[in-house]
Scaffold this active site. Structure first.
Site, PDB file in Angstrom:
ATOM      1  N   GLU A   1      39.540  37.078  32.807  1.00  0.00           N
ATOM      2  CA  GLU A   1      39.390  38.164  33.777  1.00  0.00           C
ATOM      3  C   GLU A   1      37.962  38.128  34.304  1.00  0.00           C
ATOM      4  O   GLU A   1      37.004  38.112  33.534  1.00  0.00           O
ATOM      5  CB  GLU A   1      39.641  39.544  33.148  1.00  0.00           C
ATOM      6  CG  GLU A   1      41.070  39.846  32.791  1.00  0.00           C
ATOM      7  CD  GLU A   1      41.266  41.289  32.340  1.00  0.00           C
ATOM      8  OE1 GLU A   1      40.489  42.173  32.791  1.00  0.00           O
ATOM      9  OE2 GLU A   1      42.163  41.533  31.531  1.00  0.00           O
ATOM     10  N   ASN A   2      37.841  38.142  35.618  1.00  0.00           N
ATOM     11  CA  ASN A   2      36.556  38.285  36.302  1.00  0.00           C
ATOM     12  C   ASN A   2      36.867  38.548  37.760  1.00  0.00           C
ATOM     13  O   ASN A   2      37.684  37.845  38.356  1.00  0.00           O
ATOM     14  CB  ASN A   2      35.702  37.023  36.151  1.00  0.00           C
ATOM     15  CG  ASN A   2      34.445  37.055  37.017  1.00  0.00           C
ATOM     16  OD1 ASN A   2      34.319  36.285  37.970  1.00  0.00           O
ATOM     17  ND2 ASN A   2      33.522  37.931  36.682  1.00  0.00           N
TER      18      ASN A   2
END
Length: 488
Positions: A387-388
């Protein structure tokens, strides 16, 4: 001269989602209710500019189930991925995705969580979805429990506070491992497992904390967490038995802390906050509780109950890789004369060297390089960024286009730092951007907090056509993948 290594030829570019934020169909085809289905939308004016949604209580659950509470529940609707997944996966394939992270809604497979037999319609749904991914050469990465504990387990055991849930979880994972052993090779046990003690035990583990005597609540969080650690280790054992060659990872919300000043007290505070964050992956990857947490528990009267053999289980079945989310860094200070921020999800000290997103999350690409080096130095296991991304307000122009240069700038800067870390020697296997398509926010249940390369025509009140539109970042990320990160 700064000579960078290229991204590996088999680097897994893609995106990450969660069933409770995209699927909808909350009661379709035999699915039961989950913890996520109890989260009502709270307008920003009622919860503050940056704070998360209100904690779910026993009273709220009773009012929802009786029909007394008539709020709106955006996670029950998602973006209707349940019915539109073929079209959406085709869009991901158009970008060239090598991997897509999804989660399985546990209550879609075992509606109450404790059922003896699985729901065939739910099993078939995910089988069809995985086959659709493989049609385009997209490798699935599957989270087994992503903030979606079946409500039946909350009602019967108060979620993961009950040790019995370990057995029900193992029935669930053995079922999906056996069903999808030819389709899924990469798995994660619990999403952002640290949130059960740091943010919300209901979100992270289906634990309604007001059902626990106030004096025992802190202890209860760690007890529920211990059950998840044991369940994760046993799930890893079963994965390797059922799908030889498959890999299990853990997943941490990495909250990298800096000391605000050179004051040794600030330095020690930052070190301690990092230790508190990393001890979750210490247990998963090293197979034991670190001694600094044992001291902390002793000094704060935290006493978790372990069954005979728990420590051996943790030690014998560590994860194969470490994955994490990274959105921001945080600063820590022991001083009162520092500016605070209401953003960063968990608040903290404002870092004067960083800009912030529309939601007050401080943007720190170099912090990602620091994080990658820290994690690899500590564990010497392969890493995945799962996740980013940048949550922001997007504007649709009169001609239907969405110009999101701010998102491109954010992602470009973070990908550049990933390459720096790879050049440092970090074994980074993949990058899965959060929310490749706009979805319901985990923390606030908003749609206006948009992350996607693909715009979804829905607003915070659930109004809109649901139409998908490609943003400028869609074409940019497509080129990043096609060039394997050489063209940013």
């Amino acid at each position: 001269m700064n000579k960078l290594k290229p991204f590996p030829k088999n680097f897994l570019w893609g995106g990450a989602t969660a069933a409770n934020q995209i699927e909808g169909g909350f009661d379709a085809d035999g699915k039961g209710l989950s913890s996520a289905d109890m989260v009502a939308y709270v307008p920003k004016a009622e919860r503050g500019a940056h704070s998360a949604a209100i904690e779910v209580t026993s009273q709220r659950i009773e009012a929802i189930l009786s029909g007394e509470f008539q709020g709106r529940f955006p996670k029950r609707d998602g973006i209707d991925f349940y019915h539109k997944y073929k079209d959406d996966i085709a869009l991901f394939a158009e970008m060239g995705f090598k991997m897509l992270r999804i989660s399985i809604h546990w209550a879609r497979i075992f509606p109450n969580g404790y059922d003896e037999q699985p729901n065939e319609a739910g099993l078939q749904y995910y089988e069809d979805m995985f086959k659709e991914m493989h049609k385009y050469g997209i490798e699935p990465m599957v989270t087994l429990c992503h903030y979606e504990t079946p409500l039946g387990l909350t009602e019967k055991y108060n979620g993961w506070l009950g040790r019995e849930v370990i057995g029900h979880f193992l029935r669930y994972v053995e079922t999906v491992f056996s069903r999808y052993k030819e389709l899924v090779k990469y798995w994660l046990t619990f999403n952002e497992i640290n949130m059960i003690t740091m943010h919300s035990p209901f979100t992270g583990g289906g634990v309604v904390i007001d059902r626990v005597p106030e004096a025992e609540r802190e202890n209860a969080k760690y007890q529920a967490l211990h059950h998840q650690f044991v369940a994760s280790a046993l799930a890893t054992k079963r994965l390797h038995e059922i799908i030889p060659g498959a890999q299990m990872g853990c997943m941490l919300a990495r909250l990298t802390h800096y000391a605000y000043s050179a004051d040794p007290a600030d330095q020690r505070l930052a070190q301690w906050l990092n230790q508190q964050n990393l001890y979750f992956t210490d247990v998963h990857a090293r197979g034991e509780y670190p001694k600094f947490m044992l001291r902390h528990w002793q000094e704060n009267n935290v006493q978790i109950r372990k069954a005979l053999g728990d420590d051996a289980i943790l030690k014998q079945y560590p994860v194969d890789f470490v994955s994490f989310s990274y959105y921001m860094s945080l600063a820590a200070s022991t001083h009162d004369n520092v500016e605070r921020t209401g953003g960063n999800l968990l608040g903290g000290v404002k870092n004067p060297y960083l800009q912030a997103s529309d939601w007050g999350w401080q943007i720190d690409p170099i912090g990602l390089r620091i994080t990658l080096n820290d994690l690899y130095d500590r564990y010497q296991k392969p890493l995945f960024i799962v996740e980013n991304g940048l949550g922001a307000y997007d504007q649709v122009e009169a001609d239907g286009t969405i110009h999101d240069d701010y998102r491109i700038d954010y992602l470009r800067a973070h990908i550049q730092q990933m390459q720096e870390a790879i050049s440092d020697g970090v074994d980074l296997r993949g990058y899965l951007s959060w929310g490749p398509i706009d979805l319901v926010s985990m923390s606030t249940s908003e749609m206006s907090k948009r992350y996607g390369f693909i715009y979804v025509d829905l607003d915070d009140d659930g109004n809109g056509s649901g139409e998908r539109r490609r943003k400028d970042s869609f074409y940019w990320y497509k080129n990043v993948i096609a060039s394997n990160g050489t063209e940013l």
